[in-house]
Design an enzyme around this catalytic site. Structure first.
Site, short mmCIF file in Angstrom:
data_model
loop_
_atom_site.label_atom_id
_atom_site.label_comp_id
_atom_site.label_asym_id
_atom_site.label_seq_id
_atom_site.Cartn_x
_atom_site.Cartn_y
_atom_site.Cartn_z
N ARG A 188 3.55 11.80 -7.14
CA ARG A 188 4.40 11.23 -8.20
C ARG A 188 3.81 11.46 -9.59
O ARG A 188 4.56 11.61 -10.56
CB ARG A 188 4.65 9.75 -7.93
CG ARG A 188 5.60 9.55 -6.76
CD ARG A 188 5.88 8.11 -6.43
NE ARG A 188 7.06 8.01 -5.58
CZ ARG A 188 7.48 6.90 -5.01
NH1 ARG A 188 6.82 5.76 -5.21
NH2 ARG A 188 8.57 6.89 -4.25
N LYS B 190 18.90 3.26 13.41
CA LYS B 190 20.05 2.35 13.50
C LYS B 190 21.25 2.79 12.69
O LYS B 190 21.12 3.16 11.53
CB LYS B 190 19.62 0.96 13.03
CG LYS B 190 18.57 0.31 13.92
CD LYS B 190 18.25 -1.09 13.44
CE LYS B 190 17.34 -1.79 14.42
NZ LYS B 190 17.05 -3.17 13.99
N GLY C 166 11.95 8.87 3.53
CA GLY C 166 10.55 8.87 3.93
C GLY C 166 10.26 9.56 5.24
O GLY C 166 9.41 10.46 5.32
N GLY D 188 14.98 5.05 -1.57
CA GLY D 188 16.18 4.22 -1.73
C GLY D 188 17.23 4.83 -2.65
O GLY D 188 18.43 4.74 -2.38
#
Length: 398
Positions: A36, A197, A354, A377
């Site tokens: 980053r 999921k 990720g 996200g």
């Protein structure tokens, strides 16, 4: 709506407040992955070369509006200075007299890092007064933190309305590739969505079936779709309460002429463990004691054949329990196929999330993909078709 460009802006002597993502992994005060920091280097270099005074702002961890010494950005200064090969000043606050005094010391081209923005209680609340305090430090605003763009915070959204606002080079690069992947892609478009999921990716699946031509579903999520079609999945991870949701997504896909690709053969085992005794079987032959842990060779071949027909790929999530060998084979082989097509110029391949980044690194093909987003996200919310506050605030009436 368009974005202002830093490359054409007159920045000589301007104070540039640059929102970066320096929320890096640390162990005992040492950075364990500087990806980053490196992502911000081109923007910092451009601003410095154009004679701007560069003021860097970032959050670190979750101090929840309190000063937590262990979450200070101070340890990042030496690492950043080494990467830039120049001195980096540090301000022990990100707003108010301490920050203002540090900014006043800056000469054209110099770099200053402010303390953790989340030490301020107003940061995560997008407090207008805090945004005004930030604005007093600068003449222009630059957001180079796409990974924080899904948060409407004072330093990511509020401040953008108070100063001329620009995307940084890393942010602009990310937006460009995301637009090529789903905004204005070349068809046929294929999406590979995996992971555990369906419940965590309902919005994502509902958005994708209206945008893509082929949707390949893998991982634990595929078991829920298979069960919804009446297949027996044994002890596999499966959300039996979401079978109607899976059927509704399939119906939505059919009405949008989106083909859903599910495994036809699978690798099963009785234990969720590396190198557990396992076998390959057809869907329908899974016993009560077995769990599906990977896509089988026929399924991987069908996915590869579909990739051969695609011009654009968006990938989020593995096809199986890729962290446990040999149940990583499906994900690794599919990733290598996509990478080879991208490398040859036949496919625009964009991936993010990720687990996805970890899987591509494990397959040693991350560098061959057209673009790999590390935004987590923000990448997921973009794939869900949601407006990202940090991006919307940068838009400029054209």
């Amino acid at each position: 709506m368009t974005f202002l460009s830093l490359k054409t802006a007159d920045l000589q002597g301007k104070r540039a407040f640059v929102r970066v993502d320096f929320n890096v992994p640390m162990q005992d005060g040492v950075i364990t992955d500087d990806t980053r920091l490196r992502a911000a280097l081109p923007t910092i270099a451009l601003l410095s070369e154009k004679g701007a005074k560069v003021i860097l702002a970032a959050h670190f961890d979750r101090p929840k509006g309190k000063v937590v010494p262990a979450m200070s950005l101070a340890p990042i200064v030496p690492a950043l200075a080494a990467l830039l090969d120049r001195q980096v000043a540090f301000a022990a606050d990100c707003v108010g007299p301490v920050a203002e005094a540090a900014v006043a010391q800056l000469q054209a081209g110099e770099v200053l890092l402010l303390e953790n923005t989340r030490f301020q209680p107003g940061e995560e609340k997008n407090d207008p007064e805090l945004a005004k305090g930030f604005a007093r430090l600068a003449d222009i605003y630059v957001n180079d933190a796409f990974s924080a763009a899904h948060r409407a915070h004072a330093s990511t959204e509020g401040l953008a309305h108070l100063l001329p606002a620009y995307p940084g080079l890393s942010m602009a690069h990310e937006l460009d590739y995301l637009d090529k992947a789903l905004g204005n892609p070349t068809h046929p478009v294929m999406a590979v969505v995996g992971g555990a999921k369906v419940s965590s990716k309902i919005d994502l699946l509902q958005n994708l079936v209206s945008k893509v031509d082929i949707l390949a579903v893998g991982g634990g999520m595929a078991n829920t779709f298979l069960a919804a079609r009446g297949a027996h999945v044994g002890k596999s991870l499966c959300e039996h309460d979401l079978l109607d949701t899976a059927r509704a997504i399939e119906a939505q896909a059919a009405s949008n002429k989106c083909q859903i690709l599910l495994p036809t053969d699978v690798v099963v085992a009785e234990a969720f463990a590396a190198h557990a005794p396992h076998r390959t079987c057809e869907i329908g032959d899974v016993t009560d004691q077995e769990m599906i842990l990977d896509a089988g060779p026929k399924s991987v071949a069908a996915l590869a054949a579909a990739l051969e027909t695609a011009k654009t790929l968006v990938w989020n999530g593995p096809l199986g329990a890729f962290e446990l060998p040999p149940f990583d084979i499906g994900t690794m082989e599919a990733a290598r196929t996509a990478a080879a097509l991208a490398r040859s110029g036949r496919l625009v391949a964009v991936a993010g999330g990720g687990d996805t980044v970890s899987a591509l690194n494990q397959a040693k093909v991350a560098d061959d993909f057209t673009f790999v987003s590390t935004a987590g996200g923000a990448f997921l919310e973009w794939m869900e078709g949601k407006a990202l506050p940090g991006v919307e605030a940068l838009k400029h009436p054209s």
